[in-house]
Design a protein around this motif. Sequence first.
Motif, short mmCIF file in Angstrom:
data_model
loop_
_atom_site.label_atom_id
_atom_site.label_comp_id
_atom_site.label_asym_id
_atom_site.label_seq_id
_atom_site.Cartn_x
_atom_site.Cartn_y
_atom_site.Cartn_z
N TRP A 58 -9.97 23.26 18.71
CA TRP A 58 -9.19 24.50 18.73
C TRP A 58 -8.96 25.06 17.34
O TRP A 58 -8.88 26.29 17.18
CB TRP A 58 -7.89 24.28 19.49
N VAL A 59 -8.86 24.21 16.34
CA VAL A 59 -8.77 24.71 14.97
C VAL A 59 -10.04 25.48 14.61
O VAL A 59 -9.99 26.59 14.06
CB VAL A 59 -8.54 23.54 13.98
N LYS A 60 -11.18 24.91 14.93
CA LYS A 60 -12.45 25.58 14.65
C LYS A 60 -12.61 26.83 15.50
O LYS A 60 -13.11 27.87 15.00
CB LYS A 60 -13.60 24.62 14.92
N ARG A 61 -12.18 26.77 16.73
CA ARG A 61 -12.37 27.90 17.65
C ARG A 61 -11.65 29.15 17.16
O ARG A 61 -12.10 30.28 17.38
CB ARG A 61 -11.84 27.53 19.04
N PHE A 62 -10.54 28.96 16.45
CA PHE A 62 -9.74 30.10 16.00
C PHE A 62 -9.75 30.24 14.48
O PHE A 62 -8.72 30.52 13.85
CB PHE A 62 -8.32 30.00 16.55
N GLU A 105 -13.75 24.80 26.59
CA GLU A 105 -14.90 24.13 27.18
C GLU A 105 -14.90 24.34 28.70
O GLU A 105 -13.85 24.20 29.34
CB GLU A 105 -14.86 22.64 26.87
N PRO A 106 -16.04 24.63 29.29
CA PRO A 106 -16.11 24.84 30.75
C PRO A 106 -15.55 23.66 31.55
O PRO A 106 -14.94 23.85 32.61
CB PRO A 106 -17.60 25.04 31.01
N LEU A 107 -15.78 22.44 31.06
CA LEU A 107 -15.26 21.25 31.74
C LEU A 107 -13.76 21.35 31.96
O LEU A 107 -13.25 21.07 33.06
CB LEU A 107 -15.58 20.00 30.90
N VAL A 146 -4.25 10.15 36.94
CA VAL A 146 -3.05 10.49 36.16
C VAL A 146 -3.41 10.79 34.71
O VAL A 146 -2.96 11.78 34.13
CB VAL A 146 -2.02 9.35 36.25
N LEU A 147 -4.21 9.94 34.10
CA LEU A 147 -4.57 10.12 32.70
C LEU A 147 -5.31 11.43 32.46
O LEU A 147 -5.05 12.15 31.49
CB LEU A 147 -5.41 8.94 32.22
N ALA A 148 -6.26 11.74 33.33
CA ALA A 148 -7.00 12.99 33.18
C ALA A 148 -6.08 14.20 33.35
O ALA A 148 -6.22 15.21 32.63
CB ALA A 148 -8.13 13.05 34.20
N ASP A 149 -5.14 14.10 34.25
CA ASP A 149 -4.19 15.19 34.48
C ASP A 149 -3.31 15.40 33.25
O ASP A 149 -3.04 16.54 32.84
CB ASP A 149 -3.35 14.87 35.71
N LEU A 150 -2.83 14.31 32.67
CA LEU A 150 -2.03 14.40 31.44
C LEU A 150 -2.83 15.02 30.31
O LEU A 150 -2.33 15.87 29.55
CB LEU A 150 -1.52 13.02 31.03
N ALA A 151 -4.08 14.60 30.18
CA ALA A 151 -4.94 15.14 29.12
C ALA A 151 -5.19 16.62 29.34
O ALA A 151 -5.20 17.42 28.38
CB ALA A 151 -6.25 14.37 29.07
N LEU A 152 -5.41 17.02 30.58
CA LEU A 152 -5.66 18.42 30.91
C LEU A 152 -4.45 19.29 30.57
O LEU A 152 -4.58 20.37 29.97
CB LEU A 152 -6.00 18.53 32.39
N GLU A 153 -3.28 18.82 30.91
CA GLU A 153 -2.05 19.57 30.63
C GLU A 153 -1.84 19.72 29.13
O GLU A 153 -1.46 20.80 28.64
CB GLU A 153 -0.85 18.86 31.26
N ALA A 154 -2.07 18.65 28.39
CA ALA A 154 -1.87 18.68 26.95
C ALA A 154 -2.83 19.65 26.27
O ALA A 154 -2.46 20.40 25.36
CB ALA A 154 -2.02 17.29 26.36
N GLU A 155 -4.09 19.66 26.71
CA GLU A 155 -5.04 20.58 26.08
C GLU A 155 -4.73 22.03 26.42
O GLU A 155 -4.86 22.91 25.56
CB GLU A 155 -6.48 20.25 26.47
N ALA A 156 -4.32 22.30 27.64
CA ALA A 156 -3.96 23.67 27.99
C ALA A 156 -2.77 24.16 27.17
O ALA A 156 -2.72 25.34 26.78
CB ALA A 156 -3.64 23.75 29.48
#
Length: 559
Positions: free
Chosen positions: A42-46, A518-520, A353-363
């Motif tokens: 995200w640093v690079k993206r912006f 990322e599309p993923l 659970v772990l994937a859900d936590l990671a998804l929330e944090a990235e959003a």
Amino acid sequence: MLRMRHSPPEQNGCGETHRVFNQPAPLENYNVYQADRILQFWVKRFDGDWGDARLSKFGERVGHDLLAAGFLANKHRPELSSHDRFGRRIDEIAYHPAYHQLMAHAIESGHCSLPWTEPQPGAHVVRAGLAYLHTHADPGSGCPLTMTFACVPALRQQSDMAKRWLPKILAPQYAPENRPWYNKPGVTIGMAMTEKQGGSDVRANTTNATPLGKPGPGQRYSLSGHKWFCSAPMSDAFLMLAKAGEQLSCFLVPRWCEDGSKNPIHIQRLKNKLGNCSNASAEIELRGAQGWLLGEEGRGIATIIQMVALTRYDCMLGSSALMAQAAKEAIWHTAGRDAFGKNLHQQPLMRNVLADLALEAEAALAVSMRVAHALDQSDGSEQASLVRCATAIGKYWLCKRAVQHTYEAMECIGGVGYVEENVASRLYREAPVNAIWEGSGNIQCLDLLRIIEREPASMEAMERELIAARGEYLGYDQYLDDVIQNLRDSQDLHSHARQRMEQLALAWQAATLIKYGEPLIAQAFVDSRLAPAQYHQFGTLNCRNIDLPAIIKRAMPHL
């Protein structure tokens, strides 16, 4: 799936009753920036990739000595001495040396000054990266750092005061000594708005300000009253609201007067808070304290809101950092644990659970960095309008999500996560302050209603941001249609403001991930957060449509 090695078993010796095994090594002694692929993305993206070396240097310290300093600063809380041993009033707060270590590192690295001293594309983004990384070491000391950073636009409203104060506010030097500000190489700034009878309703404030000579902008006044919460009371000066006549005005109130005497800002007590333990918050009495008027009399809220807007943004950013660290701790810990015959990472339910936590944090990080990117472009009215709306939405949603998110991560870690030696318990106790400070949830909703009713350009900028993400996912397009239709329906808007806020927040997070991410991650977010039959607990992702191992791998600290 990446699997972390267990800590080595202890050798049995005389008197040993057990050996420790099936416990992971702690997540420490690493470069927090280099290990965080999501932050780097995200640093690079912006447009912030020019700051990689600075962020890497900062992240190296955070993951080593500053991580340890954070534990010490939270264990040894600030202590107030109202008087010296001879009875003189000193109002001095003593901190553990680790706290000063954290503050010095952040200030010297540009945490408070970078966008103001090195304005260029990506400057706010790189500064956001510094703030995000600092939170991993200690969220509490982020409070005075945020206010020092955020005071600049408000001070610039009064050019004569800005000329005197800004060189020291923006100086990359930390000087914690309790002495006159003009004798220090660098200063920090605090804030005191809240009063007992008013709380978030600052128009109910009763603190009075009387001119000590000629009234008007930049002139000296005498302030008398009480402030229920003074954030970072060891700061060198504070922005405060007080009534000049019947009109709320904004003042810069230093701890020391121009003649070298102590300004009568009397600290009554320090708050004994749930979290935010390394940082002091105080009740204070103003007994004829000298303050300098910023802007015109009666324009106090309009002046101080320029500081508040940035501190609210940092609440977003701080909550994003708490969620990111919580997700990383949970993923790291479970990678080093076996349970029920498998590594915890291989257990389907834990993986969800772990994937859900990671998804929330990235959003959360995505929209926080999107605001930073807009701040870098805020000379244009479109981006400034977007910031106005986006900050209210992000402050409401991310800060609320962080509380449940940090708890869920602590539950993944288990009982050891609940004890104070583990950072997870600190993250959980820290999370509510970002939701409460600088306007709680209802205040943000009222702010959104004000934007809808009085600032159509801001809401239009947000709508254009959302519409720009159309065409990739049918689920998003259908959800956005409902969001826009609901915003057009003014019936019962006030009582449904939280629902509208939540819908906007989810749409904005999805739009940011679709357009910039990322599309993923975008696909997983749309499928899990915007689906008609969405669930409200973490760990309820649709495993058939979402690549859980890939999301976990992306968030796993890359050591």
